[in-house]
Every structure is written in C-alpha cells, then in structure tokens.
Design a protein around this motif. Structure first.
Motif, PDB file in Angstrom:
ATOM      1  N   LEU A 102       0.815  -1.211   0.000  1.00  0.00           N
ATOM      2  CA  LEU A 102       0.000   0.000   0.000  1.00  0.00           C
ATOM      3  C   LEU A 102       0.850   1.263   0.000  1.00  0.00           C
ATOM      4  O   LEU A 102       1.836   1.368   0.724  1.00  0.00           O
ATOM      5  N   ARG A 103       0.437   2.214  -0.791  1.00  0.00           N
ATOM      6  CA  ARG A 103       1.027   3.542  -0.760  1.00  0.00           C
ATOM      7  C   ARG A 103       0.534   4.292   0.477  1.00  0.00           C
ATOM      8  O   ARG A 103      -0.415   3.859   1.132  1.00  0.00           O
ATOM      9  N   PRO A 104       1.143   5.443   0.801  1.00  0.00           N
ATOM     10  CA  PRO A 104       0.586   6.268   1.878  1.00  0.00           C
ATOM     11  C   PRO A 104      -0.889   6.568   1.629  1.00  0.00           C
ATOM     12  O   PRO A 104      -1.292   6.877   0.501  1.00  0.00           O
ATOM     13  N   ASN A 105      -1.686   6.410   2.685  1.00  0.00           N
ATOM     14  CA  ASN A 105      -3.142   6.583   2.621  1.00  0.00           C
ATOM     15  C   ASN A 105      -3.827   5.532   1.740  1.00  0.00           C
ATOM     16  O   ASN A 105      -4.959   5.734   1.278  1.00  0.00           O
ATOM     17  N   GLY A 106      -3.148   4.402   1.543  1.00  0.00           N
ATOM     18  CA  GLY A 106      -3.722   3.330   0.737  1.00  0.00           C
ATOM     19  C   GLY A 106      -4.851   2.611   1.458  1.00  0.00           C
ATOM     20  O   GLY A 106      -4.954   2.629   2.684  1.00  0.00           O
ATOM     21  N   ARG A 107      -5.717   1.966   0.652  1.00  0.00           N
ATOM     22  CA  ARG A 107      -6.891   1.270   1.192  1.00  0.00           C
ATOM     23  C   ARG A 107      -6.884  -0.179   0.713  1.00  0.00           C
ATOM     24  O   ARG A 107      -6.737  -0.448  -0.483  1.00  0.00           O
ATOM     25  N   TYR A 108      -7.038  -1.076   1.651  1.00  0.00           N
ATOM     26  CA  TYR A 108      -7.012  -2.514   1.365  1.00  0.00           C
ATOM     27  C   TYR A 108      -8.395  -3.072   1.691  1.00  0.00           C
ATOM     28  O   TYR A 108      -8.879  -2.924   2.818  1.00  0.00           O
ATOM     29  N   VAL A 109      -9.066  -3.692   0.709  1.00  0.00           N
ATOM     30  CA  VAL A 109     -10.412  -4.220   0.928  1.00  0.00           C
ATOM     31  C   VAL A 109     -10.358  -5.742   0.865  1.00  0.00           C
ATOM     32  O   VAL A 109     -10.100  -6.327  -0.190  1.00  0.00           O
ATOM     33  N   LEU A 110     -10.608  -6.371   1.991  1.00  0.00           N
ATOM     34  CA  LEU A 110     -10.637  -7.829   2.082  1.00  0.00           C
ATOM     35  C   LEU A 110     -12.082  -8.273   1.897  1.00  0.00           C
ATOM     36  O   LEU A 110     -12.948  -7.971   2.714  1.00  0.00           O
ATOM     37  N   CYS A 111     -12.359  -8.983   0.787  1.00  0.00           N
ATOM     38  CA  CYS A 111     -13.744  -9.348   0.479  1.00  0.00           C
ATOM     39  C   CYS A 111     -13.881 -10.817   0.094  1.00  0.00           C
ATOM     40  O   CYS A 111     -14.799 -11.201  -0.622  1.00  0.00           O
ATOM     41  N   LEU A 145      -7.574  -0.741   6.386  1.00  0.00           N
ATOM     42  CA  LEU A 145      -8.026  -2.089   6.040  1.00  0.00           C
ATOM     43  C   LEU A 145      -9.535  -2.157   6.219  1.00  0.00           C
ATOM     44  O   LEU A 145     -10.058  -1.891   7.300  1.00  0.00           O
ATOM     45  N   TYR A 146     -10.224  -2.508   5.132  1.00  0.00           N
ATOM     46  CA  TYR A 146     -11.663  -2.744   5.192  1.00  0.00           C
ATOM     47  C   TYR A 146     -11.918  -4.248   5.048  1.00  0.00           C
ATOM     48  O   TYR A 146     -11.238  -4.926   4.278  1.00  0.00           O
ATOM     49  N   ALA A 147     -12.911  -4.744   5.777  1.00  0.00           N
ATOM     50  CA  ALA A 147     -13.461  -6.068   5.519  1.00  0.00           C
ATOM     51  C   ALA A 147     -14.883  -5.856   5.013  1.00  0.00           C
ATOM     52  O   ALA A 147     -15.679  -5.169   5.661  1.00  0.00           O
ATOM     53  N   LEU A 148     -15.182  -6.409   3.837  1.00  0.00           N
ATOM     54  CA  LEU A 148     -16.487  -6.156   3.227  1.00  0.00           C
ATOM     55  C   LEU A 148     -17.266  -7.448   3.056  1.00  0.00           C
ATOM     56  O   LEU A 148     -16.815  -8.371   2.383  1.00  0.00           O
ATOM     57  N   SER A 149     -18.435  -7.508   3.681  1.00  0.00           N
ATOM     58  CA  SER A 149     -19.401  -8.583   3.463  1.00  0.00           C
ATOM     59  C   SER A 149     -20.727  -7.952   3.080  1.00  0.00           C
ATOM     60  O   SER A 149     -21.152  -6.959   3.697  1.00  0.00           O
ATOM     61  N   LEU A 150     -21.407  -8.529   2.093  1.00  0.00           N
ATOM     62  CA  LEU A 150     -22.716  -8.003   1.715  1.00  0.00           C
ATOM     63  C   LEU A 150     -23.722  -8.127   2.857  1.00  0.00           C
ATOM     64  O   LEU A 150     -24.715  -7.401   2.891  1.00  0.00           O
ATOM     65  N   ASN A 151     -23.455  -9.029   3.800  1.00  0.00           N
ATOM     66  CA  ASN A 151     -24.359  -9.183   4.943  1.00  0.00           C
ATOM     67  C   ASN A 151     -24.457  -7.903   5.765  1.00  0.00           C
ATOM     68  O   ASN A 151     -25.445  -7.700   6.483  1.00  0.00           O
TER      69      ASN A 151
END
Length: 313
Positions: free
Chosen positions: A216-225, A250-256
């Motif tokens: 990740l770059r500075p201010n990067g966003r990681y989405v674990l789906c 770091l985001y964790a994304l579930s449609l739930n």
C-alpha cells in the motif's frame, strides 16, 4: 419442486421438496438461473456460520420472475424479472426472498448473464466504492480470474484506475488485459507485484495477505472481500502498525453488512456500467441443476474464469 440439499456427509442430493411460501415482506421467485459462489463451497464444508446445515438448500443468488408476494410485501415486483438474494435456498426451481433484497433485472439481458453479475458484481463494486478508487490511482486485484476479480478489474478500469491483476496463467492474464488490466502478475511465481498501490481488492486472503498489505502507498486502502486462500494468521496484519505513519486502511467487506438501500444503490451503478458498455458478464459455464456437485467442485478448484451458473430446468 426440485431442489439441491446438503447431506450430513457434505454430499449434494437432488430432492423433491415442497414449494416455499412467501411470508410477510417476502416474494416467491420462479428461478431461471442460479449463481454458484465460493460461499456455497464453505456452506457445504460446514465453514459458513449463516448456513443452516445438513438438509438445507445452498444458493444465495438467483434470477427469475416474481410469481407471488407475501403479506405486507410491495405489489410492484409481481410479474417482474429480478435478481433475488435469498438467505440460502437458491439451488431450486423456486425460492423466497425478502422483497427489499430483490432488484430489477436489466431489460433484455440473459438470466445467466444477470446472475453472473449478481453477488460478485455487488461485492466488486461495493469494495471499490468503499475504498473510493479514483481515476489515476493504482489498483491491485488479487484472485483476478475469479467471479469477483473479473468484475473488480472491469469496474476499477471504468473508474479510471490503472489496474494490475494477480492471476495464475498467461492465458488468464491476456483475458484480463482485454477486460481492462494494464499489468499482469503471475501468482505461481515467487515475486510480488513490483509496484505500490492506492487500493488493493483481495478475494484470496491466506498466508500472503501481509505481503500484499506491505504494497500500500501512503493513505492506501485494502479491501478484504473473500478468503479463498484460507484465513491469514494474526501476524499478517502487522504492516498496519509497522506502517502506521503512512495511514493504511483495512476494510473487511461482506454483503451481509450492507443495508437494502446500499445494495440497491450499488446495483443501480452496476446496471448503469452495463448499459454504458463498460461492464460485461464473464460466464465460465452453465450446468444443469442436477450437476450442482460438479459445479461446486469446479468453483472449489479455482479453475473457472468468471462465473459458474446452474439452470434449474
């Protein structure tokens, strides 16, 4: 009607079961196409907490026509062709779903193409929307040849990002280039992508998650789906602290976790991209409902490029 149930052994069986009846706020859908996802693999293994277990019917996404509505459900969907997201039960000729988890199918689109978008497009679009992927940014997609990955590649490209994909063969890489990927990384080699990224969309997780967090770059966003590669160990998240001053997210994304309103807004954005020609369904193959076991084993193998779909008739 015919439906596929999971036996206590984990095997699948086609059985005659009673037709479901829509309850309050629900609709009944006569099914034309069924999406097969990795979540169904996990359900069959007993690894998905929301699956009711042996004797139940897998399947979280179908396309078909609304044939009946339950008490307090809106009358408008009756007779309409829809994408429906039931709480399992989708591997069947008919299924009930909550009316607020039923969305209009694009006019004239093939049912298999619509369900090929379905949950996977909602995850891919939701991940990139949550991360705020913007024009000119670099986006990395792990598991890019899978059902979510092929759509994340296209949607990130449509948002104006420069897309790098991680996949398992040169042939798959060339297909991903045709969908908008600017760079291809072969995951069968030991090398990581040689760049850094503003956004990472990860459907794999597994032991290499931490190595990709490092990109990740500075201010990067990681989405674990997704977690097709298994659960990462606690040490995988160490880069969040070791790179604290770069403010990684770091985001964790579930449609739930998404409200019906958020799902509907995401689906509207997906349908707009489809209508504009900036998004296409990537169907690997269509199998009859009687071959649900083979379909799940295919998805489990990781070999399909795009989506596997079942036809109930």
């Amino acid at each position: 009607m015919k439906a596929v149930i999971v036996r206590s052994s984990g095997d699948l069986a086609v059985a005659d079961v009673p037709e479901p009846v829509p309850g309050p706020g629900q609709v009944l859908v006569d099914v034309d196409a069924i999406g097969v996802g990795y979540v169904d693999v996990m359900a069959r293994r007993g690894e998905y907490a929301y699956f009711p277990g042996a004797g139940s019917v897998p399947g979280l996404e179908v396309v078909g026509r609304v044939t009946a509505v339950g008490p307090n459900a809106p009358e408008a969907p009756a007779g309409r062709r829809v994408l429906a997201l039931p709480a399992f039960g989708g591997y069947a000729e008919k299924v009930v779903a909550d009316a607020d988890r039923v969305f209009p199918a694009p006019p004239g689109a093939d049912a298999a193409d619509v369900v090929t978008l379905g949950v996977n497009a909602l995850v891919a679009e939701g991940a990139l929307h949550r991360a705020g992927a913007a024009a000119g940014e670099r986006v990395l997609v792990r598991g890019a040849g899978g059902g979510i990955g092929v759509l994340a590649t296209q949607i990130a490209h449509a948002r104006g990002a420069e897309v790098t994909v991680v996949t398992s063969s040169p042939a798959r890489g060339e297909r991903l280039r045709a969908l908008g990927a600017a760079r291809v990384v072969d995951r069968t080699g030991s090398a990581l992508p040689g760049e850094t990224y503003d956004v990472v969309v990860d459907t794999v997780a597994g032991p290499d998650l931490g190595k990709h967090l490092e990109l990740l770059r500075p201010n990067g966003r990681y989405v674990l789906c997704g977690a097709a590669g298994g659960s990462p160990g606690p040490e995988a998240f160490a880069p969040l602290l070791s790179h604290f001053h770069a403010s990684p997210t770091l985001y964790a994304l579930s449609l739930n976790s998404l409200s019906p309103e958020d799902l509907r807004s995401s689906w509207e954005r997906i349908v707009t991209l489809l209508a504009d020609g900036r998004l296409s369904a990537v169907l690997d193959r269509r199998l009859p409902l009687t071959e649900a076991d083979a379909a799940l084993r295919l998805v489990e193998s990781g070999k399909p490029f795009g989506k596997v779909v079942l036809s109930p008739r």
